[in-house]
Design an enzyme around this catalytic site. Structure first.
Site, PDB file in Angstrom:
ATOM      1  NE  ARG A 121       0.516  10.286  10.054  1.00 65.07           N
ATOM      2  CZ  ARG A 121       0.059   9.304   9.282  1.00 65.07           C
ATOM      3  NH1 ARG A 121      -1.136   8.801   9.499  1.00 65.07           N
ATOM      4  NH2 ARG A 121       0.782   8.855   8.278  1.00 65.07           N
ATOM      5  N   PRO A 122       2.018  16.605  11.208  1.00 67.87           N
ATOM      6  CG  PRO A 122       3.685  17.856  12.215  1.00 67.87           C
ATOM      7  CD  PRO A 122       2.840  16.644  12.416  1.00 67.87           C
ATOM      8  NE  ARG A 164      -7.078   4.605   5.699  1.00 73.91           N
ATOM      9  CZ  ARG A 164      -6.383   5.591   6.260  1.00 73.91           C
ATOM     10  NH1 ARG A 164      -6.659   6.014   7.467  1.00 73.91           N
ATOM     11  NH2 ARG A 164      -5.393   6.164   5.595  1.00 73.91           N
ATOM     12  CB  CYS A 174      -4.806  10.606  11.554  1.00 70.25           C
ATOM     13  SG  CYS A 174      -3.220   9.895  11.920  1.00 70.25           S
ATOM     14  CE  LYS A 202      -1.702   1.522   4.034  1.00 69.90           C
ATOM     15  NZ  LYS A 202      -1.324   2.921   4.339  1.00 69.90           N
ATOM     16  CG  ASN A 203       2.338   2.654   3.511  1.00 73.34           C
ATOM     17  OD1 ASN A 203       1.187   2.989   3.233  1.00 73.34           O
ATOM     18  ND2 ASN A 203       2.726   2.411   4.742  1.00 73.34           N
ATOM     19  CG  ASP A 257       3.347   1.404   9.352  1.00 69.95           C
ATOM     20  OD1 ASP A 257       3.562   1.653   8.166  1.00 69.95           O
ATOM     21  OD2 ASP A 257       3.081   2.290  10.193  1.00 69.95           O
ATOM     22  CG  ASP A 316       6.937  20.392  10.303  1.00 65.73           C
ATOM     23  OD1 ASP A 316       6.307  19.317  10.234  1.00 65.73           O
ATOM     24  OD2 ASP A 316       7.919  20.529  11.038  1.00 65.73           O
ATOM     25  CG  LEU A 317       9.958  17.635   8.305  1.00 65.52           C
ATOM     26  CD1 LEU A 317      10.626  16.280   8.487  1.00 65.52           C
ATOM     27  CD2 LEU A 317      10.874  18.752   8.787  1.00 65.52           C
ATOM     28  CB  ILE A 345       7.628   6.585  14.369  1.00 64.76           C
ATOM     29  CG1 ILE A 345       8.819   5.634  14.180  1.00 64.76           C
ATOM     30  CG2 ILE A 345       7.303   7.356  13.093  1.00 64.76           C
ATOM     31  CD1 ILE A 345      10.087   6.300  13.690  1.00 64.76           C
ATOM     32  NE  ARG A 392       0.965  12.171   7.683  1.00 65.49           N
ATOM     33  CZ  ARG A 392       1.505  13.350   7.541  1.00 65.49           C
ATOM     34  NH1 ARG A 392       0.755  14.331   7.306  1.00 65.49           N
ATOM     35  NH2 ARG A 392       2.781  13.553   7.616  1.00 65.49           N
TER      36      ARG A 392
END
Ligand code: EPZ
Length: 428
Positions: free
Chosen positions: A128-129, A405, A123, A22-23, A313, A131-132, A335, A99
């Protein structure tokens, strides 16, 4: 809402086909925005998140053809063609569902010179910003504003390569900025880049599309911008998180299962951890054979880290497994700031878990007891399935849309191995 019903106490025997990751599939689908030619992806898992991103891409103007269902275990083939980008806005009502939708930001800015992408909002597992992602695009020359919950990015003269040093590892920021850098002018260096296999798979596809990328798999990725990218065919890597999840299912239920399409190389340190916990993992010519004898599970400490460390995960799944191991174990989450929502639900099933900040101390019990429980996020929900396999009696898991999901046909895959797992359809 559908529920999953698990009756525990039955060992698993047989084989499970591992789906495409998925990722890896999500950033690869976003990469289709980088070219006006067709990007064909094979081995695409049939998941809710894939459909969510497909809907977002279609409203940007991407034509998506699904060439057949493919054999159930081979995944699907998607042909994505972004001849024209008709809309550079990623709206809140789509982005809030997932996201990873933010992965269209880099491709849109570098292809079109602008993008308006909704901030996803937090979430269950954390704020989970982004900004990076934003800072990196600014370093590549984009002007960024934050208005009405949207990221407004503009680069009318295109992006210019730069050195971007991440203060900590971010998979999504590495992927977004690597894609943006492909069409930037000059050289971009991503320092302290993520090294996850899904990042490497994306880079491999981008190179097949004509990108110039070095350092893949290391913590420094170097991209030489090119003027355009062309179409390509790419087969998605197997899902290492799904592999680890089903290996742990064997640990929870006992038995012997061959994971078709998996490999020791793909799961890396997870194999060492599971062997230390009492499982046996052997490579076969079709994948990975996993066995666990009754009473073999022993408490094993785990700390989540960016790749090649133990993946966050798989943290919830490992905690479920350790709940029925002999002895104690410590699971530390480094994390995400809130990824222990499965703990209260596991405790309702009889698990002995005490939280101390980012660490959980687990004392194994002989057996869990089935109970009605609630899923809170994708990986927490599957940890409850594993707990149900290890429990005596019946466990019903609510809000399984979380599960859908990220796990393709989970109840079918486990039932085919003798697990008593069924989906209870909600009355329509
Ligand atoms: C990816 O999320 C995965 N999702 C996640 O999988 C996975 O847990 C995560 O990487 C870590 O491996 C996809 O690939 C679609 P990060 P991502 O950016 O990219 C913070 C699953 O279950 N951060 O590596 O969002 C962030 O809050 C999902 O399949 C910032 O502070 O993760 C987190 O604490 C869950 N600012 C940490 O960094 C930023 O700009 C790592 O996040 C970006 C991230």
């Amino acid at each position: 809402m559908d529920q999953i019903r698990v009756c525990g106490g039955k060992p698993l025997q047989g084989e499970i086909h591992i789906s495409g990751a998925k990722n890896a599939a999500l950033p690869l689908m976003a990469a289709s925005l980088l070219t006006d030619e067709t990007l064909t992806l094979t081995g695409v898992p049939h998941l809710a998140d894939i459909a969510t991103l497909a809907n977002l891409l279609v409203q940007h103007g991407v034509e998506i053809g699904m060439n057949g269902e493919g054999a159930a275990c081979d995944g699907r083939e998607l042909a994505l063609k972004a001849s024209y980008i008709v809309n550079t806005t990623a709206p809140y009502d789509l982005v809030r569902k997932m996201r990873a939708s933010a992965l269209v930001l880099g491709p849109l800015v570098t292809r079109c010179g602008e993008a308006r992408v909704s901030l996803p909002g937090g979430c269950a597992i954390g704020t989970r910003p982004l900004d990076l992602h934003i800072k990196g695009l600014q370093q590549l020359g984009a002007e960024i504003g934050l208005e009405n919950g949207y990221i407004e990015a503009r680069a009318p003269k295109g992006l210019v390569g730069a050195e971007i040093a991440f203060p900590f590892v971010s998979v999504g920021a590495t992927e977004n900025l690597m894609m943006a850098a492909c069409l930037a002018q000059g050289e971009t260096r991503l320092v302290n880049a993520a090294r996850e296999p899904e990042v490497a798979d994306l880079a491999k596809c981008l190179v097949a599309m004509g990108a110039n990328i070095d350092g893949v798999g290391t913590d420094t990725i170097v991209v030489q911008g090119v003027s355009r990218l062309h179409g390509a065919h790419h087969h998605i890597i197997a899902d290492r998180i799904e592999t680890g999840t089903y290996a742990m299912a064997v640990g929870a239920a006992g038995g012997a299962v061959e994971l078709i399409g998996a490999s020791l190389e793909l799961i890396g340190v997870v194999a060492d951890t599971l062997r230390a916990a009492g499982l046996t993992l052997d490579a076969t010519d079709r994948g990975l054979h996993v066995t666990c004898e009754p009473g073999a599970l022993v408490g094993t400490d785990v700390m989540t880290e960016p790749y090649p460390g133990f993946p966050t995960d798989l943290q919830a799944q490992m905690m479920a497994l350790m709940s029925v191991a002999q002895g104690a174990s410590m699971v530390t989450e480094t994390i995400f700031e809130n990824r222990f929502m499965h703990v209260p639900e596991l405790s309702r099933m009889g698990a002995n878990i005490n939280l101390h900040g980012a660490s959980a101390m687990i004392r194994g019990v002989p057996r869990l007891t089935g109970a009605p429980v609630m899923a809170t996020d994708l990986r927490a929900s599957v940890s409850l399935v594993l707990a149900g396999l290890a429990a005596s009696g019946e466990t019903t898991i609510g809000r399984v849309y979380h599960l859908d999901r990220g796990y393709e046909r989970l109840e079918e895959k486990l039932s085919a191995c003798g697990g008593e797992v069924e989906r209870i359809k909600a009355a329509r």
